[in-house]
Write an enzyme that holds these catalytic residues in place. Structure first.
Site, short mmCIF file in Angstrom:
data_model
loop_
_atom_site.label_atom_id
_atom_site.label_comp_id
_atom_site.label_asym_id
_atom_site.label_seq_id
_atom_site.Cartn_x
_atom_site.Cartn_y
_atom_site.Cartn_z
N ASP A 179 17.17 -32.86 39.56
CA ASP A 179 15.89 -32.14 39.62
C ASP A 179 15.37 -31.93 38.20
OD1 ASP A 179 17.15 -29.75 38.62
OD2 ASP A 179 17.83 -29.34 40.65
N LYS A 203 12.43 -33.43 43.04
CA LYS A 203 12.99 -32.81 44.25
C LYS A 203 12.10 -31.64 44.68
CE LYS A 203 16.70 -29.64 44.23
NZ LYS A 203 18.10 -29.23 44.00
N ARG A 205 11.85 -28.27 47.41
CA ARG A 205 12.76 -27.39 48.15
C ARG A 205 11.96 -26.54 49.13
NH1 ARG A 205 17.59 -25.09 46.87
NH2 ARG A 205 17.72 -25.96 44.80
N ASP A 235 27.01 -28.34 47.01
CA ASP A 235 27.30 -27.44 48.13
C ASP A 235 27.31 -28.29 49.42
OD1 ASP A 235 27.61 -25.35 49.84
OD2 ASP A 235 25.85 -24.24 49.26
C1 R5P Z 1 20.39 -26.42 42.55
O1 R5P Z 1 19.70 -25.79 41.77
C2 R5P Z 1 21.83 -26.70 42.29
O2 R5P Z 1 22.02 -27.14 40.98
C3 R5P Z 1 22.40 -27.71 43.26
O3 R5P Z 1 21.72 -28.93 43.11
C4 R5P Z 1 22.28 -27.25 44.68
O4 R5P Z 1 22.53 -25.89 44.82
C5 R5P Z 1 23.26 -28.02 45.52
O5 R5P Z 1 23.13 -27.64 46.88
P1 R5P Z 1 23.29 -28.73 48.01
O6 R5P Z 1 24.52 -29.54 47.68
O7 R5P Z 1 23.48 -27.92 49.28
O8 R5P Z 1 22.05 -29.56 48.03
#
Ligand code: R5P
Length: 327
Positions: A179, A203, A205, A235
């Site tokens: 991002d 990206k 959100r 995550d």
């Molecule tokens: C966002 O700001 C973080 O750096 C991660 O990209 C994000 O939290 C990852 O979450 P997920 O794997 O659920 O997309």
């Protein structure tokens, strides 16, 4: 007595851990050449946590390690109780070692009537009795300012870049941020990997739903190039899997994913295995159970870095020296 006594006999280093990530705590203790302080912890029938140390900590420089893995609320509460017990047992100093600092993603209000949980965490640890925080790759570096005391902010980047360098042809690498917010980190990665070009994924959100992102398109030169996609945490892997897809569609030769924290909530394992990435490299700041490991996954140990940082703090040395004077 468990721990390390300083050469002048004046100080004692004690390492303790909660139950979230015993493998990491044991490994840090091994690197320090000590045993963990014996601790008894259990739950009452209603879920209340009880903890007690098996030895005196009076006058000791204590380091209490807990990574905020799932169930995150339980492990944070357990660490808070350990800090409170250390304070009441007359520890001289208390350092909270949180290799993965939970609740860090909410570091500002996006809309009215939201909490700033990263700040609340810092307040909770301070109130419990912590003198110092140590963590690895905070979601945003400014979280250091939320804690009223010293914060040792460790970087996993040297460990990750050293490994990734051995896995790519550095003359044909583009470092990619998933991002626009992480371009600065990608820049530092690019410098370590030979100074190639940068790219980022546009990206978007959905701020009303958790873990909902859409990777729209890549900005930068990736066609025919090996891409190294870097993030602080994975995550559900929606962000990373979406970014890998966009990179491959734009003609990338292959993609290696590198991230510090493998949260790996469902359906991350499935997404990462099937997203088309050549390799996914993370560290063990969080426990990665055997059944969550997959063929393309490489897990690097963070224990030597944490052990060295603890030793520098105990010796009144320099944590910055661990990062070529840059941290
Ligand atoms: C966002 O700001 C973080 O750096 C991660 O990209 C994000 O939290 C990852 O979450 P997920 O794997 O659920 O997309």
């Amino acid at each position: 007595m468990t721990g390390i006594i300083s050469s002048d006999g004046e100080k004692r280093l004690v390492l303790l851990t909660g139950r979230a990530h015993p493998d990491l705590a044991t490994s840090v203790a091994t690197h320090l050449g000590i045993d963990l302080l014996p601790t008894t912890t259990y739950e009452f029938a209603n879920g209340e946590i009880y903890t007690r140390f098996g030895e005196s900590v009076r006058g000791a420089d204590t380091f209490v390690l807990q990574s905020h893995s799932s169930p995150i609320n339980t492990w944070i509460m357990e660490q808070l109780l350990m800090v409170d017990a250390l304070k009441r047992a007359s520890a001289k100093t208390i350092t909270v070692v949180a290799p993965f600092y939970g609740y860090a993603r909410q570091d500002k209000k996006h809309r009215g009537r939201e909490p700033i949980s990263a700040r609340l965490m810092a307040d909770l640890f301070k109130t419990a009795g912590a003198d110092r925080l140590m963590s690895v790759d905070l979601h945003a570096a400014q979280i250091q300012g939320f804690f009223d005391g010293p914060v040792d902010h460790l970087w996993a980047m040297p460990i990750l870049t050293e490994y990734v360098r051995s896995r790519v042809d550095t003359s044909n690498v583009t470092v990619v941020s998933p991002d626009a917010g992480r371009i600065r980190v990608a820049e530092q990665w690019a410098a370590k990997l030979g100074g190639g070009p940068l790219a980022f994924v546009h990206k978007t959100r959905d701020i009303r739903s958790p873990n909902k992102t859409v990777a729209n398109r890549v900005v930068g030169d990736v066609e025919g190039r090996s891409c190294v996609l870097v993030d602080d945490l994975i995550d559900t892997a929606g962000t990373i899997a979406g970014a890998v897809r966009v990179l491959l569609e734009a003609g990338a030769k292959d993609v290696i994913v590198a991230a510090t924290h493998g949260v790996l909530s469902d359906p991350a394992v499935d997404r990462l295995q099937n997203c088309g990435a050549r390799e996914v490299v993370i560290t063990d700041t969080l426990p990665i159970a055997e059944d969550r490991r997959f063929p393309q996954l490489t897990v690097l140990s963070i224990a030597p870095l944490i052990a060295r940082a603890i030793r520098e703090v105990f010796d009144d040395g320099s944590v910055t020296s661990l990062f070529d004077g840059q941290a």
